[in-house]
Structure formats: structure tokens, C-alpha cells
Design an enzyme around this catalytic site. Sequence first.
Site, short mmCIF file in Angstrom:
data_model
loop_
_atom_site.label_atom_id
_atom_site.label_comp_id
_atom_site.label_asym_id
_atom_site.label_seq_id
_atom_site.Cartn_x
_atom_site.Cartn_y
_atom_site.Cartn_z
N LYS A 1 -7.04 -9.80 2.63
CA LYS A 1 -7.33 -9.69 1.19
C LYS A 1 -6.27 -10.39 0.35
O LYS A 1 -6.58 -11.15 -0.56
CB LYS A 1 -7.39 -8.22 0.74
CG LYS A 1 -8.34 -7.34 1.51
CD LYS A 1 -8.33 -5.91 0.95
CE LYS A 1 -6.97 -5.23 1.00
NZ LYS A 1 -6.56 -4.79 2.34
N ARG B 1 -8.99 2.46 -3.54
CA ARG B 1 -8.91 2.80 -2.12
C ARG B 1 -9.53 4.17 -1.84
O ARG B 1 -9.56 4.59 -0.69
CB ARG B 1 -7.45 2.85 -1.71
CG ARG B 1 -6.97 1.69 -0.86
CD ARG B 1 -5.50 1.94 -0.63
NE ARG B 1 -4.95 1.27 0.50
CZ ARG B 1 -4.33 0.09 0.46
NH1 ARG B 1 -4.30 -0.61 -0.65
NH2 ARG B 1 -3.79 -0.41 1.54
N ARG C 1 3.23 -9.45 11.49
CA ARG C 1 3.35 -9.90 10.11
C ARG C 1 4.79 -9.84 9.62
O ARG C 1 5.52 -8.90 9.88
CB ARG C 1 2.46 -9.03 9.22
CG ARG C 1 2.49 -9.44 7.77
CD ARG C 1 1.27 -8.93 7.06
NE ARG C 1 1.41 -7.54 6.65
CZ ARG C 1 0.52 -6.91 5.89
NH1 ARG C 1 -0.57 -7.55 5.49
NH2 ARG C 1 0.70 -5.65 5.56
N ARG D 1 7.65 -5.23 7.10
CA ARG D 1 7.46 -4.03 6.28
C ARG D 1 7.57 -2.79 7.15
O ARG D 1 7.09 -2.79 8.28
CB ARG D 1 6.09 -4.09 5.60
CG ARG D 1 6.10 -4.85 4.29
CD ARG D 1 4.74 -5.16 3.79
NE ARG D 1 3.80 -4.03 3.89
CZ ARG D 1 2.54 -4.10 3.46
NH1 ARG D 1 2.08 -5.19 2.90
NH2 ARG D 1 1.75 -3.07 3.59
N ARG E 1 -2.51 3.93 9.21
CA ARG E 1 -3.12 3.25 8.06
C ARG E 1 -4.58 2.93 8.34
O ARG E 1 -5.41 3.01 7.43
CB ARG E 1 -2.35 1.97 7.74
CG ARG E 1 -1.02 2.26 7.04
CD ARG E 1 -0.07 1.11 7.19
NE ARG E 1 -0.49 -0.06 6.46
CZ ARG E 1 -0.12 -1.31 6.80
NH1 ARG E 1 0.63 -1.52 7.86
NH2 ARG E 1 -0.52 -2.33 6.07
P1 ADP Z 1 -2.13 -3.10 3.24
O1 ADP Z 1 -3.44 -3.50 2.64
O2 ADP Z 1 -1.62 -4.10 4.19
O3 ADP Z 1 -2.09 -1.69 3.76
P2 ADP Z 1 -0.92 -2.70 0.63
O4 ADP Z 1 0.25 -3.45 0.16
O5 ADP Z 1 -2.21 -2.86 -0.06
O6 ADP Z 1 -1.02 -3.11 2.16
O7 ADP Z 1 -0.59 -1.13 0.66
C1 ADP Z 1 0.57 -0.62 1.24
C2 ADP Z 1 0.67 0.88 0.98
O8 ADP Z 1 0.77 1.12 -0.44
C3 ADP Z 1 -0.53 1.71 1.42
O9 ADP Z 1 -0.47 2.07 2.78
C4 ADP Z 1 -0.42 2.92 0.47
O10 ADP Z 1 0.55 3.83 0.90
C5 ADP Z 1 0.05 2.29 -0.82
N1 ADP Z 1 -1.07 1.91 -1.71
C6 ADP Z 1 -1.39 0.66 -2.12
N2 ADP Z 1 -2.48 0.67 -2.90
C7 ADP Z 1 -2.88 1.97 -2.98
C8 ADP Z 1 -3.97 2.64 -3.61
N3 ADP Z 1 -4.89 1.98 -4.33
N4 ADP Z 1 -4.05 3.99 -3.48
C9 ADP Z 1 -3.15 4.68 -2.78
N5 ADP Z 1 -2.11 4.12 -2.13
C10 ADP Z 1 -1.97 2.77 -2.23
#
Ligand code: ADP
Length: 214
Positions: A13, A88, A127, A161, A172
Amino acid sequence: MILIFLGPPGSGKGTQAKRLIKEMSIPQLSTGDMLRAGIAAGTELGMKAKAFMDKGDLVPDSVVIGLIQERIGASDCKPGFILDGFPRTIPQAEALDRMLSGLGRSVDRVVEFKIDDQELVSRLSGRRTCPKCSAMYHVVTQKPAKDGVCDQCGTQGLIQRTDDQPKVIQDRLAVYHKQTAPLVGFYTQQKKLRSINALDAPEKVTDALKKALK
Ligand code: ADP
Ligand code: ZN
């Protein structure tokens, strides 16, 4: 155009959003990047979010809804934006619809990035990320030109990360299937969903994405 990229962690994404924003001249709104920026700056919100993120859990809805609410009112969001990593959960999607209708706007399209879990584990565990500009690399499939140095901004010391460790990756993915996957039904009902095959090479995914947006 207001777009949502929906898909599991590692489905590409962020990579695709970065490609598309250049062509469309609209910003990418990544709640993950916003939260990590908060952690890096040591804000109270960042510290609160860090505990959830390190475990692979979602940050509470109210926190990310607040971040997005603040962000979408900015002037650079007028022409549209790409939401990457938000919503999410169903409550986040409902809050987004309310926020947008308050602004007289609505989501135009939701693209689902389809890919199997096995591929995600290898993508995420290899990654590496630039701590400064959040550009992404992979130890096998997408190495930077100079070892450990960001091609985009020259920062030395690409990092893994905390949540890209194998144990957290599994958590996750479980969280995605349980809490985020129901959004596929939510947006199918709104007749806004298009699905693309996210297993292909990045260029091919970009082509599929552009078709899905027509
Ligand atoms: P990825 O898609 O690789 O998991 P992101 O950078 O989108 O990475 O998200 C990393 C973390 O940030 C998630 O595992 C969560 O803990 C938090 N996070 C990001 N966006 C949201 C969201 N919309 N709602 C809740 N937690 C979020
Ligand atoms: Zn960089």
C-alpha cells in the site's frame, strides 16, 4: 479524488501510494507514518501509541481518528488524498464517513490489495526502512544502491522496524484478518471496492491500480 488503500501489512500500500501521489499531486495520509513521527518526536501521543505498535496491536480508534480528523482539514487535502493504513476497523470507517460528510465530501474508491500471508511474512521480515523519510527497502528484492544508505535522502543506517520482527508479524496478520478484513464487506456494500492482485511486481501492481481507479 479520495482513495483508500486497504490491505494487510506488507501488501505494498505504502509503496504504491508513494508512486501515485507523484502523478496525481495529492498527499498520502499514512497513520502509521504519523504515529511513528510522534514516537520519534517523543510526543505524549507517540509514547502512548508505541506500546500498542511494538506488540502489533492496533492503536485505539480515538487516537487515529483524531489524527486523521486534524489532517484532512488541511489545505493540501482539498484536491483529494490517499489514505494508507486508515481506516483499519469498522468504527474508524464509520467515523471517516461522518467526518467527510461534515466536509461535504465522500470516499471515491477503495482498493483492496490481495495477497497471501506466506508472501507477507517474507516481505516484512526482510523489510528495511529509512528512519528519516520512511522510504522502504528489502534485503533481497530491493536493496539500496549503497549498502545501508537511503537512495531517496542519503540517510545512513536503514532500520528494521520493531514490528517487522517475525513474532510481531504473525500478530499483525492476525489483527488484520480479525479487525480490518471486515472492511472489505463494508466497502463492497457501498459499491466502492475494487480488488487487485498485490503479488505481482510493483510496476504491474501500479498498472492494475490505475485501471481500478478509472
Ligand atoms: P503496516 O501496514 O506495515 O502494518 P503501518 O505503518 O500502517 O504498517 O502501521 C504500523 C502500526 O501502527 C500498526 O500495527 C498499528 O499499531 C498502528 N496503526 C497504524 N494505523 C492505524 C490505524 N488506522 N488504527 C490503529 N492502529 C494503527
Ligand atoms: Zn530516506
